[in-house]
Design a protein around this motif. Structure first.
Motif, PDB file in Angstrom:
ATOM      1  N   MET A   1      28.068  71.419  31.646  1.00 15.80           N
ATOM      2  CA  MET A   1      28.276  72.865  31.710  1.00 15.80           C
ATOM      3  C   MET A   1      27.778  73.517  30.430  1.00 15.80           C
ATOM      4  O   MET A   1      27.959  72.978  29.337  1.00 15.80           O
ATOM      5  CB  MET A   1      29.767  73.170  31.903  1.00 15.80           C
ATOM      6  N   PRO A   2      27.139  74.714  30.530  1.00 13.25           N
ATOM      7  CA  PRO A   2      26.708  75.412  29.316  1.00 13.25           C
ATOM      8  C   PRO A   2      27.902  75.770  28.444  1.00 13.25           C
ATOM      9  O   PRO A   2      28.991  76.062  28.932  1.00 13.25           O
ATOM     10  CB  PRO A   2      26.024  76.666  29.867  1.00 13.25           C
ATOM     11  N   ALA A   3      27.687  75.745  27.123  1.00 12.78           N
ATOM     12  CA  ALA A   3      28.759  76.069  26.184  1.00 12.78           C
ATOM     13  C   ALA A   3      29.044  77.564  26.189  1.00 12.78           C
ATOM     14  O   ALA A   3      28.180  78.394  26.494  1.00 12.78           O
ATOM     15  CB  ALA A   3      28.368  75.612  24.788  1.00 12.78           C
ATOM     16  N   ASN A   4      30.268  77.918  25.838  1.00 12.77           N
ATOM     17  CA  ASN A   4      30.690  79.318  25.787  1.00 12.77           C
ATOM     18  C   ASN A   4      30.310  79.970  24.471  1.00 12.77           C
ATOM     19  O   ASN A   4      29.990  79.294  23.486  1.00 12.77           O
ATOM     20  CB  ASN A   4      32.199  79.418  26.014  1.00 12.77           C
ATOM     21  N   VAL A   5      30.392  81.294  24.465  1.00 13.89           N
ATOM     22  CA  VAL A   5      29.979  82.106  23.315  1.00 13.89           C
ATOM     23  C   VAL A   5      31.191  82.837  22.755  1.00 13.89           C
ATOM     24  O   VAL A   5      32.014  83.363  23.508  1.00 13.89           O
ATOM     25  CB  VAL A   5      28.911  83.149  23.741  1.00 13.89           C
ATOM     26  N   LEU A   6      31.298  82.882  21.411  1.00  6.82           N
ATOM     27  CA  LEU A   6      32.335  83.679  20.750  1.00  6.82           C
ATOM     28  C   LEU A   6      31.660  84.664  19.812  1.00  6.82           C
ATOM     29  O   LEU A   6      30.864  84.277  18.952  1.00  6.82           O
ATOM     30  CB  LEU A   6      33.297  82.796  19.967  1.00  6.82           C
ATOM     31  N   TYR A   7      32.019  85.938  19.968  1.00  2.92           N
ATOM     32  CA  TYR A   7      31.489  87.008  19.133  1.00  2.92           C
ATOM     33  C   TYR A   7      32.621  87.607  18.308  1.00  2.92           C
ATOM     34  O   TYR A   7      33.745  87.764  18.800  1.00  2.92           O
ATOM     35  CB  TYR A   7      30.855  88.090  20.017  1.00  2.92           C
ATOM     36  N   GLY A   8      32.347  87.940  17.034  1.00  2.00           N
ATOM     37  CA  GLY A   8      33.358  88.543  16.185  1.00  2.00           C
ATOM     38  C   GLY A   8      32.772  89.616  15.294  1.00  2.00           C
ATOM     39  O   GLY A   8      31.583  89.583  14.946  1.00  2.00           O
ATOM     40  N   GLN A   9      33.614  90.576  14.901  1.00  4.22           N
ATOM     41  CA  GLN A   9      33.215  91.668  14.015  1.00  4.22           C
ATOM     42  C   GLN A   9      34.009  91.585  12.721  1.00  4.22           C
ATOM     43  O   GLN A   9      35.187  91.215  12.730  1.00  4.22           O
ATOM     44  CB  GLN A   9      33.464  93.016  14.702  1.00  4.22           C
ATOM     45  N   ALA A  10      33.378  91.963  11.608  1.00  4.72           N
ATOM     46  CA  ALA A  10      34.052  91.826  10.313  1.00  4.72           C
ATOM     47  C   ALA A  10      33.587  92.896   9.348  1.00  4.72           C
ATOM     48  O   ALA A  10      32.505  93.467   9.485  1.00  4.72           O
ATOM     49  CB  ALA A  10      33.795  90.442   9.726  1.00  4.72           C
ATOM     50  N   GLY A  11      34.430  93.146   8.345  1.00  3.61           N
ATOM     51  CA  GLY A  11      34.099  94.105   7.308  1.00  3.61           C
ATOM     52  C   GLY A  11      34.282  95.533   7.776  1.00  3.61           C
ATOM     53  O   GLY A  11      34.769  95.801   8.882  1.00  3.61           O
ATOM     54  N   GLY A  12      33.894  96.485   6.911  1.00  7.81           N
ATOM     55  CA  GLY A  12      33.981  97.888   7.280  1.00  7.81           C
ATOM     56  C   GLY A  12      33.081  98.173   8.465  1.00  7.81           C
ATOM     57  O   GLY A  12      31.902  97.815   8.455  1.00  7.81           O
ATOM     58  N   VAL A  13      33.620  98.796   9.489  1.00  3.97           N
ATOM     59  CA  VAL A  13      32.853  99.002  10.719  1.00  3.97           C
ATOM     60  C   VAL A  13      31.879 100.165  10.547  1.00  3.97           C
ATOM     61  O   VAL A  13      31.875 100.857   9.529  1.00  3.97           O
ATOM     62  CB  VAL A  13      33.790  99.233  11.918  1.00  3.97           C
ATOM     63  N   THR A  14      31.047 100.382  11.553  1.00  4.43           N
ATOM     64  CA  THR A  14      30.023 101.418  11.510  1.00  4.43           C
ATOM     65  C   THR A  14      29.985 102.170  12.835  1.00  4.43           C
ATOM     66  O   THR A  14      30.681 101.814  13.789  1.00  4.43           O
ATOM     67  CB  THR A  14      28.623 100.809  11.253  1.00  4.43           C
ATOM     68  N   ALA A  15      29.139 103.171  12.902  1.00  2.00           N
ATOM     69  CA  ALA A  15      28.972 103.918  14.148  1.00  2.00           C
ATOM     70  C   ALA A  15      28.202 103.123  15.194  1.00  2.00           C
ATOM     71  O   ALA A  15      28.188 103.502  16.369  1.00  2.00           O
ATOM     72  CB  ALA A  15      28.256 105.242  13.878  1.00  2.00           C
ATOM     73  N   VAL A  16      27.557 102.015  14.769  1.00  3.51           N
ATOM     74  CA  VAL A  16      26.692 101.294  15.709  1.00  3.51           C
ATOM     75  C   VAL A  16      26.986  99.802  15.810  1.00  3.51           C
ATOM     76  O   VAL A  16      26.252  99.075  16.470  1.00  3.51           O
ATOM     77  CB  VAL A  16      25.197 101.485  15.344  1.00  3.51           C
ATOM     78  N   ILE A  17      28.068  99.312  15.200  1.00  3.01           N
ATOM     79  CA  ILE A  17      28.341  97.876  15.281  1.00  3.01           C
ATOM     80  C   ILE A  17      28.569  97.445  16.730  1.00  3.01           C
ATOM     81  O   ILE A  17      28.190  96.338  17.139  1.00  3.01           O
ATOM     82  CB  ILE A  17      29.537  97.472  14.389  1.00  3.01           C
ATOM     83  N   ASN A  18      29.150  98.346  17.528  1.00  3.60           N
ATOM     84  CA  ASN A  18      29.361  97.996  18.935  1.00  3.60           C
ATOM     85  C   ASN A  18      28.058  97.970  19.729  1.00  3.60           C
ATOM     86  O   ASN A  18      27.985  97.340  20.782  1.00  3.60           O
ATOM     87  CB  ASN A  18      30.342  98.966  19.579  1.00  3.60           C
ATOM     88  N   ALA A  19      27.031  98.655  19.226  1.00  3.16           N
ATOM     89  CA  ALA A  19      25.707  98.547  19.852  1.00  3.16           C
ATOM     90  C   ALA A  19      25.171  97.135  19.666  1.00  3.16           C
ATOM     91  O   ALA A  19      24.492  96.591  20.548  1.00  3.16           O
ATOM     92  CB  ALA A  19      24.750  99.577  19.266  1.00  3.16           C
ATOM     93  N   SER A  20      25.464  96.531  18.515  1.00  3.32           N
ATOM     94  CA  SER A  20      25.070  95.129  18.303  1.00  3.32           C
ATOM     95  C   SER A  20      25.846  94.214  19.235  1.00  3.32           C
ATOM     96  O   SER A  20      25.296  93.248  19.782  1.00  3.32           O
ATOM     97  CB  SER A  20      25.310  94.726  16.851  1.00  3.32           C
ATOM     98  N   ALA A  21      27.140  94.517  19.436  1.00  2.09           N
ATOM     99  CA  ALA A  21      27.939  93.732  20.383  1.00  2.09           C
ATOM    100  C   ALA A  21      27.328  93.827  21.774  1.00  2.09           C
ATOM    101  O   ALA A  21      27.207  92.826  22.495  1.00  2.09           O
ATOM    102  CB  ALA A  21      29.378  94.243  20.398  1.00  2.09           C
ATOM    103  N   HIS A  22      26.919  95.045  22.145  1.00  2.00           N
ATOM    104  CA  HIS A  22      26.283  95.238  23.444  1.00  2.00           C
ATOM    105  C   HIS A  22      24.985  94.453  23.531  1.00  2.00           C
ATOM    106  O   HIS A  22      24.668  93.873  24.586  1.00  2.00           O
ATOM    107  CB  HIS A  22      26.015  96.729  23.672  1.00  2.00           C
ATOM    108  N   GLY A  23      24.238  94.393  22.426  1.00  2.00           N
ATOM    109  CA  GLY A  23      23.009  93.615  22.420  1.00  2.00           C
ATOM    110  C   GLY A  23      23.273  92.136  22.654  1.00  2.00           C
ATOM    111  O   GLY A  23      22.529  91.463  23.382  1.00  2.00           O
ATOM    112  N   VAL A  24      24.332  91.608  22.042  1.00  2.00           N
ATOM    113  CA  VAL A  24      24.704  90.205  22.264  1.00  2.00           C
ATOM    114  C   VAL A  24      25.088  89.988  23.726  1.00  2.00           C
ATOM    115  O   VAL A  24      24.639  89.023  24.362  1.00  2.00           O
ATOM    116  CB  VAL A  24      25.867  89.807  21.338  1.00  2.00           C
ATOM    117  N   ILE A  25      25.911  90.869  24.246  1.00  2.00           N
ATOM    118  CA  ILE A  25      26.359  90.734  25.636  1.00  2.00           C
ATOM    119  C   ILE A  25      25.173  90.787  26.592  1.00  2.00           C
ATOM    120  O   ILE A  25      25.069  89.972  27.523  1.00  2.00           O
ATOM    121  CB  ILE A  25      27.375  91.842  25.975  1.00  2.00           C
ATOM    122  N   GLN A  26      24.257  91.724  26.363  1.00  2.00           N
ATOM    123  CA  GLN A  26      23.065  91.820  27.204  1.00  2.00           C
ATOM    124  C   GLN A  26      22.216  90.560  27.092  1.00  2.00           C
ATOM    125  O   GLN A  26      21.683  90.067  28.097  1.00  2.00           O
ATOM    126  CB  GLN A  26      22.237  93.044  26.789  1.00  2.00           C
ATOM    127  N   GLY A  27      22.090  90.059  25.869  1.00  2.00           N
ATOM    128  CA  GLY A  27      21.309  88.842  25.675  1.00  2.00           C
ATOM    129  C   GLY A  27      21.884  87.663  26.435  1.00  2.00           C
ATOM    130  O   GLY A  27      21.148  86.882  27.058  1.00  2.00           O
TER     131      GLY A  27
END
Length: 431
Positions: free
Chosen positions: A1-27
């Motif tokens: 079975m393919p391995a699972n993915v874990l994504y995490g956010q750290a440090g002071g957040v930004t107006a676009v950090i969730n856009a990077s999360a969306h990029g990971v999810i789309q990928g």
């Protein structure tokens, strides 16, 4: 079975950090044959240690797509450093236990320089402990001080907010300068790097337009010279607008203002440069002065986000996934500038070990010779980063942001108590 993915956010957040999360999810969506399920850790590495995970597979597509225009850290971010592997092996053993319990083979960590230190530590520990884990760092910081990249996702939107706010506030000041406020000071973030202060300089269209003075973290502050400049500008223009880095230091290298000291050794919380400067102006020049501290506003203003910034933030998230699919490990996607006009860029990658906790400050060529403003070279660099508007959808006059279900993943391990925070590397702030 393919391995699972874990994504995490750290440090002071930004107006676009969730856009990077969306990029990971789309990928991950685009490579379903390569990956299993995708999870997110609540509060970054803290959630990974505590086995506090959420299942992104259970979120509806519309909510996940809304991440692209939503500020803040959708999954919770943290300032928490892992200790050295030699003395804190139990932290890494716990992480590997959590990863193994949930079949996690990919760890994507989205943060700034300190967070890239954490990602590199996890990468090295997994190799030394024989756990099959691919680790990718994903860049973000409004400070724009990450090494190895032309710009840091998050900076462009913060820069746009700062420049816009300076221009708008200056119109207010100018309209009442004859009988009211003569000096206005805005303090922006930037501990060691004056990138956001430099961005404020973009608001100046003509030589005497605001801001008339920019104070960089890279240049020592000299009170008498500053007062002479303010006096001259007020006498000539009628008012003076100043943009100051929070990390402003005097000739002895001491911060002009420290809000508080942390319990973490060698770390201090900055804040208060603007009111300190305002008091100096009152005492030395006897002028009416106002000041402002945008604080979190400058890093949360998705309503005036830069379209360039959003695009780049999503692109580095997607590229991190592509690198993992290609078999790369211990890397961070970076922005490469191909040209200024027309503005063209691409996404490359660098080793985490090369850029972790390395700061990039404003170069001398970007600071005017007198130290009080930006140069044309700085304008050429900064201008493309704030271009384009990435407005979120509005409902009843207010922005409509993502609302996630945050469905918890069932815990399979005993509870874990966090260690007391360790001192960050190089005396910097925690990840």
């Amino acid at each position: 079975m393919p391995a699972n993915v874990l994504y995490g956010q750290a440090g002071g957040v930004t107006a676009v950090i969730n856009a990077s999360a969306h990029g990971v999810i789309q990928g991950v969506r685009h490579h379903r044959d390569h990956f299993g399920r995708i999870y997110a850790a609540r509060e970054g590495i803290i959630g990974a240690l505590r086995e506090d995970l959420v299942d992104l597979e259970r979120e509806d597509a519309a909510s996940l797509d809304a991440l692209r225009h939503t500020p803040g850290g959708a999954f919770g971010a943290c300032r928490y450093d892992l200790g050295p592997l030699e003395s804190h092996k139990h932290q890494y053993e716990r992480l590997m236990e959590v990863f193994a319990a949930h079949d996690i083979g990919y760890f994507f960590y989205n943060g700034g320089g300190g967070s890239m230190v954490t990602a590199e530590k996890v990468h090295v520990a997994a190799q030394q402990m024989g756990y099959p884990l691919t680790v990718m760092g994903i860049p973000k910081t409004i400070d724009n001080d990450l090494a190895g990249t032309d710009t840091s996702p998050g900076f462009g939107s913060a820069a746009k907010y700062v420049a816009t706010s300076v221009r708008e506030a200056a119109l207010d000041v100018a309209s009442m300068a004859e009988s009211s406020t003569k000096v206005f000071i805005m303090e922006v973030m930037g501990r060691h790097a004056g990138w956001l202060a430099a961005a404020g300089g973009l608001a100046q269209g003509r030589p005497d337009d605001a801001p008339q003075i920019v104070l960089f973290a890279e240049r020592a502050f000299h009170r008498r010279a500053f007062m002479d400049r303010v006096r001259e500008i007020v006498e000539r223009v009628g008012y003076c607008v100043v943009v100051a880095s929070e990390g402003l230091r005097d000739a002895d290298g001491q911060f002009l203002s420290v809000a508080e000291s942390s319990h973490v050794e060698d770390w201090i919380q900055l804040g208060g440069v603007a009111p300190n400067l305002a008091e100096m102006v009152r005492r030395d020049l006897d002028l009416k002065v106002h000041w402002a501290l945008p604080d979190y506003l400058q890093r949360a203003a998705a309503h005036i986000g830069s379209a360039t910034d959003v695009e780049q933030a999503a692109a580095v998230g997607e590229r991190a996934v592509e690198l993992a699919v290609a078999g790369e490990n211990g890397r961070m996607p970076v922005i490469r500038r191909e040209s200024d006009e027309p503005y063209e860029w691409s996404v490359d990658s660098v080793d985490l070990a090369r850029i972790a906790d390395v700061e990039t400050t404003v170069p001398e060529a970007f600071i005017r010779e007198d130290g009080y403003h930006i140069t044309e070279a700085a304008r050429r660099y900064l201008a493309p980063l704030i271009r384009g508007e990435a407005r979120p959808p509005f409902i009843n006059g207010l922005p409509d942001y993502a609302r996630l279900g945050m469905f918890p993943v069932e815990r399979r391990l005993p509870p874990y108590e966090l260690d007391e925070q360790v001192a960050p590397q190089k005396g910097g702030k925690p990840a």
